[in-house]
Design an enzyme around this catalytic site. Structure first.
Site, mmCIF file in Angstrom:
data_model
loop_
_atom_site.group_PDB
_atom_site.id
_atom_site.type_symbol
_atom_site.label_atom_id
_atom_site.label_comp_id
_atom_site.label_asym_id
_atom_site.label_seq_id
_atom_site.Cartn_x
_atom_site.Cartn_y
_atom_site.Cartn_z
ATOM 1 N N ARG A 111 -24.687 21.533 -1.932
ATOM 2 C CA ARG A 111 -25.967 21.355 -2.634
ATOM 3 C C ARG A 111 -26.239 19.858 -2.660
ATOM 4 O O ARG A 111 -25.508 19.096 -3.294
ATOM 5 C CB ARG A 111 -25.919 21.940 -4.044
ATOM 6 N N GLN A 157 -18.515 26.604 -6.765
ATOM 7 C CA GLN A 157 -19.146 25.294 -6.567
ATOM 8 C C GLN A 157 -18.274 24.238 -7.231
ATOM 9 O O GLN A 157 -18.076 24.250 -8.452
ATOM 10 C CB GLN A 157 -20.552 25.278 -7.180
ATOM 11 N N TYR A 166 -25.375 13.994 -10.372
ATOM 12 C CA TYR A 166 -23.929 13.988 -10.555
ATOM 13 C C TYR A 166 -23.294 13.036 -9.549
ATOM 14 O O TYR A 166 -23.978 12.308 -8.837
ATOM 15 C CB TYR A 166 -23.378 15.402 -10.464
#
Length: 385
Positions: A231, A99, A183
């Site tokens: 995601r 990721q 984020y």
């Protein structure tokens, strides 16, 4: 009809089951490098039966880390440690996944057990955080934020592409981009954090430009035969932020730019939230099912799916395609094997490496003392092969 232990194929990759270990930051890296701890952690979960295993979010730049002890992929010297992790995952029968991410305005943190508060830019372990707009997150993230210039955004897209090349060199076979949890990608998506007036702000299409260009940059490097997933912070649970309808449209746009699977999670762009159903079992499943149905793309979710019967049911009902487990994977390295026994799987030991399962099958003692062979107490087979 699929179940929790059915294989799952995406592009040229087949998982042995529908159980993925989610990325979880461990704060064990030095200079962004992974070491023996990561090999142990990921290898044990692969040996425990998980079909897809992620290390933690891997930062594409030094300031993309949560803190200075987090893993990175901005330098070729970091490939060796990542390659060791990918190799042990694969050797234990799982698919190694990575990721890629950047923490944006939620970086420069202390470790959680030291308070998880943000360090100021002039601290030896801190740095100047960056985001789409100069808006501090607030709360435990109080420090000024540098608003990215267009050239800096393009530099980040180049960093994503370079990171994807290193991930490929390290042997990973599944790449996910982390655009959730407040984020950097999540902050571009959310009006709470993105108040730009240029081509990266304003309309939904503009706020997703960062995502589309990042996907394009990575797909130019990442082979078409390997899955490229995301995601996404799909809901801010705040009236001024991302709404789930936005996420449905966003995934549709991302699909046109090479997205192969959507991993639906939370926005987390503010602490001022309402009606966040943290305590509900499988609360993201119905939302993901809507994306699966309306966009026509495979989906996965995490959040409160650690009960085997629940995880199995949502796969059997074809509401989602993959179950992502975080804390359950930390607390039980053999969660898939345990879940198979709980669900009366026809051969739970088949989820373990051949050498381990051989010893367990051939253990002296009463028949059924380890749950194998099946007995009246552990139930009949739940599926056939």
């Amino acid at each position: 009809m699929p179940d929790l232990f059915s294989p799952f194929t995406l592009k040229g990759v087949t998982l042995r089951n529908r159980i993925a270990m989610s990325p979880m930051t461990m704060y064990r890296s030095v200079d962004g490098r992974m070491g023996d701890f990561h090999v142990m952690l990921m290898g044990s979960r692969a040996a425990g039966g998980f079909g897809l295993v992620f290390p933690e979010q891997i930062a594409i730049t030094p300031d993309g880390r949560t803190g200075t002890s987090c893993a990175g992929i901005w330098d070729d010297s970091q490939i060796e440690g990542l390659a060791r992790v990918a190799a042990i995952i694969k050797d234990m029968g799982a698919v190694p996944a990575i990721q890629l991410g950047h923490t944006g305005r939620k970086g420069s943190e202390k470790k959680p057990w030291h308070g998880k508060t943000q360090l100021p830019p002039d601290h030896p372990d801190g740095w100047q955080v960056r985001a789409p707009s100069a808006i501090p997150y607030g709360g435990r993230y109080p420090y000024p934020v540098h608003a990215l210039t267009v050239e800096e955004i393009r530099d980040l897209h180049r960093a994503y592409a370079q990171a994807a090349g290193r991930a490929l060199a390290a042997g990973f076979e599944w790449l996910e981009m982390h655009f959730a949890h407040g984020y950097l990608g999540a902050s571009f998506f959310s009006p709470l954090a993105n108040q730009r007036t240029d081509e990266y702000g304003g309309s939904l299409e503009n706020r997703l430009r960062f995502h589309r260009e990042a996907l394009d940059a990575v797909r130019a490097v990442w082979p078409e035969r390997l899955p490229l997933t995301m995601r996404l912070g799909s809901d801010d649970f705040n009236e001024q932020g991302v709404q789930f309808d936005d996420a449905v449209r966003a995934i549709g746009m991302m699909k046109e730019h090479g997205l192969d699977l959507a991993d639906l999670s939370l926005g987390m762009n503010t602490d001022e939230v309402t009606d966040l159903p943290f305590g509900e079992v499988a609360f993201m499943v119905e939302r993901a099912h809507r994306v699966r149905r309306e966009v026509g793309i495979p989906v996965g979710v995490s959040w409160n799916l650690g009960i085997p019967a629940v995880a199995d049911r949502v796969i059997r009902e074809e509401r989602i395609d993959l179950v992502f487990l975080g804390r359950p994977a930390l607390s039980n390295p053999h969660w898939p094997h345990w879940a198979a026994r709980e669900l009366g799987h026809w051969d739970p030991l088949s989820l373990l490496p051949e050498d381990w399962s051989w010893w367990l099958r051939n253990r002296p003692g009463p028949e059924g003392s380890l749950g194998w062979p099946p007995t009246a107490t552990n139930g009949p087979p739940s599926r056939t092969t």
